[in-house]
Design an enzyme around this catalytic site. Structure first.
Site, PDB file in Angstrom:
ATOM      1  N   THR A 221       0.847  -1.198   0.000  1.00  0.00           N
ATOM      2  CA  THR A 221       0.000   0.000   0.000  1.00  0.00           C
ATOM      3  C   THR A 221       0.882   1.248   0.000  1.00  0.00           C
ATOM      4  OG1 THR A 221      -1.811  -1.140   1.109  1.00  0.00           O
ATOM      5  CG2 THR A 221      -1.805   1.259   1.244  1.00  0.00           C
ATOM      6  N   HIS A 224       2.225   1.715  -3.442  1.00  0.00           N
ATOM      7  CA  HIS A 224       1.167   2.269  -4.295  1.00  0.00           C
ATOM      8  C   HIS A 224       0.988   3.776  -4.026  1.00  0.00           C
ATOM      9  CE1 HIS A 224      -3.072   1.883  -6.032  1.00  0.00           C
ATOM     10  NE2 HIS A 224      -3.213   2.976  -5.307  1.00  0.00           N
ATOM     11  N   GLU A 225       0.902   4.159  -2.746  1.00  0.00           N
ATOM     12  CA  GLU A 225       0.668   5.577  -2.435  1.00  0.00           C
ATOM     13  C   GLU A 225       1.886   6.438  -2.807  1.00  0.00           C
ATOM     14  OE1 GLU A 225      -2.209   6.523  -1.900  1.00  0.00           O
ATOM     15  OE2 GLU A 225      -3.088   4.573  -1.402  1.00  0.00           O
ATOM     16  N   HIS A 228       1.516   7.364  -6.313  1.00  0.00           N
ATOM     17  CA  HIS A 228       0.670   8.563  -6.528  1.00  0.00           C
ATOM     18  C   HIS A 228       1.464   9.831  -6.217  1.00  0.00           C
ATOM     19  CE1 HIS A 228      -3.051   6.522  -7.314  1.00  0.00           C
ATOM     20  NE2 HIS A 228      -3.196   6.001  -6.104  1.00  0.00           N
ATOM     21  N   TRP A 236      -6.066   1.778 -14.236  1.00  0.00           N
ATOM     22  CA  TRP A 236      -7.272   1.795 -15.082  1.00  0.00           C
ATOM     23  C   TRP A 236      -7.714   3.229 -15.393  1.00  0.00           C
ATOM     24  CZ3 TRP A 236      -7.046   0.811  -9.953  1.00  0.00           C
ATOM     25  CH2 TRP A 236      -7.876   1.530  -9.111  1.00  0.00           C
ATOM     26  N   ASP A 244      -4.162   6.322 -17.905  1.00  0.00           N
ATOM     27  CA  ASP A 244      -3.275   6.614 -16.772  1.00  0.00           C
ATOM     28  C   ASP A 244      -2.065   7.437 -17.219  1.00  0.00           C
ATOM     29  OD1 ASP A 244      -1.824   4.754 -18.154  1.00  0.00           O
ATOM     30  OD2 ASP A 244      -1.385   3.459 -16.433  1.00  0.00           O
TER      31      ASP A 244
HETATM   32 ZN    ZN Z   1      -4.423   4.578  -5.318  1.00  0.00          ZN
END
Ligand code: ZN
Length: 415
Positions: A221, A224-225, A228, A236, A244
């Site tokens: 996680t 993933h963050e 960002h 997606w 994306d």
């Molecule tokens: Zn996310």
């Protein structure tokens, strides 16, 4: 060139789509920030245009003039209950996992489907706990801080000391990570371009680090963050077959959950199908294992001269501290609830709310035994004096309430 304007439209369209699994709140948070602050969309557009210009210039390594980027990290651990005060070892484990995933040295990269292996990237980005704080004092890069807040909404309050969270270190030079109880949300990142005080990522304490709860036990996680935070979108594109802004990730209909196998063809993306093993999908931790070369280039573009992460390259966070002064550790307050004393009292009562300064400014009421209001005042300080000289002897109740529905209700006796 693809315009960002279109993507914001799609983003708002997709806000009703609540993440079911990894429950990353990035898209919803971004939608909220954009609607609260219209000028942010201009900044977001500017950043996207900057990235697109960089992508047309050269390869990622040439863009930033250096092979490996090191990002100084500070972790703000906000705890209310002891379990939430995660150990430093947990933090080390998470930093290690970030590095493995961004350098593609984690063992489970062997699980990347053959069809995608040639696109998998060593992103040449590393994360290190800061050893110098913003005042160039020695630090572990880890802050443990007690908070009277029992859980947080994904609304950035944990990023501010006056909201009982912890202020960001200068986000031009540090990646701030807040670890706290955000309940059903796994985590979210700030929107690149948003105000500096909110810049960073927030992760729920249950899934920060490795060996956590089932399904999200590998610290992905945070991977993933951080993606960002480095300008990546969900794979997606937060829309039905959305974009994306990365050329070598396939279009796909939506997010994937659990641990898919085989080829899942959507949006005419056959024969390879969805890249459900990408860190920017929602598949389980054990089933995500790559960033692509296109994602790497996009992330590294942010560090080019003039880019939103360029200042990280001149951070002092990883240099030896110059100031021998050591910051005092944050101590938990002596009381974790309001104190009222002396009791019984004759002339004056003290209400001590130092454990939670959010009481300051709230209305304080005193009722007699018949329920009649006899004193009403505003709490003006952490140690509030209440003049009770004029009250008749007897039993009274002191009462106050604040927005999160916590309240003070205590009896006292006036002599
Ligand atoms: Zn996310």
């Amino acid at each position: 060139m693809r315009t960002y304007f279109l993507s914001i439209g799609l983003l708002i369209f997709s806000l009703g789509q609540v993440a079911a699994q990894r429950s990353c709140y990035y898209t919803e948070h971004m939608g909220q920030q954009l609607s609260n602050n219209p000028s942010l969309s201009v900044e977001v557009d500017n950043i996207e245009n900057f990235i697109q210009r960089q992508l047309t210039l050269a390869t990622s390594s040439r863009l930033v003039g250096t092979t490996t980027i090191k990002i100084p990290v500070v972790v703000h651990i906000l705890y209310h209950l002891p379990d939430e005060n995660i150990s430093d070892e947990k933090v080390y484990g998470q930093i290690d996992m970030l590095n493995k995933c961004y350098r593609r040295t984690n063992a489970d990269t062997v699980n990347t489907p053959a069809v995608f292996k040639s696109r998998a990237a060593d992103c040449e980005i590393e994360f290190e706990l800061a050893i110098s704080d913003p005042l160039k004092r020695s630090t572990t890069g880890i802050i443990h801080k007690y908070t009277p807040v029992s859980y947080w909404q994904a609304n950035d309050q944990m990023k501010f000391s006056d909201q009982m969270g912890d202020d960001a270190w200068d986000s031009r030079f540090y990646l701030n990570i807040w670890v706290c109880n955000i309940r059903k949300v796994a985590g979210y990142s700030s929107v690149p371009g948003d105000v500096a005080a909110k810049d960073g990522i927030v992760i729920d304490y249950t899934i920060f680090g490795t060996n956590s709860s089932s399904g999200y036990e590998l610290g992905r996680t945070a991977v993933h963050e951080a993606g960002h935070w480095l300008g990546l979108r969900h794979i997606w594109g937060d829309a039905d077959c959305g974009d994306d802004f990365v050329d070598d990730t396939p279009k796909q209909r939506s997010y994937n959950i659990g641990c898919p196998t085989g080829s899942r063809i959507t949006c005419n993306n056959g024969p390879a199908g969805d890249m459900y093993t990408n860190y920017m999908d929602y598949s389980n931790d054990a089933c995500v294992n790559l960033f692509t070369e296109g994602q790497k280039t996009r992330m590294k573009a942010l560090f080019a001269l003039g880019g939103p992460r360029y200042s990280i390259l001149s951070s002092h966070g990883l240099n030896a501290p110059l100031n021998s002064e050591t910051p005092l550790p944050d101590e938990a307050p002596r009381w974790l609830h309001p104190q009222l004393y002396p009791n019984p009292a004759t002339n004056e009562l003290i209400l001590d709310v130092a454990y939670d300064i959010r009481w300051v400014g709230k209305t304080l009421s005193v009722f007699n035994a018949n329920g009649q209001l006899v004193i009403q005042t505003t709490i003006k300080s952490k140690i509030q004096k209440i003049d009770i000289q004029k009250l008749r002897p007897g039993l009274y109740i002191i009462s106050a309430r604040k927005e999160d529905d916590s309240y003070i209700k205590q009896k006292f006796i006036k002599l």
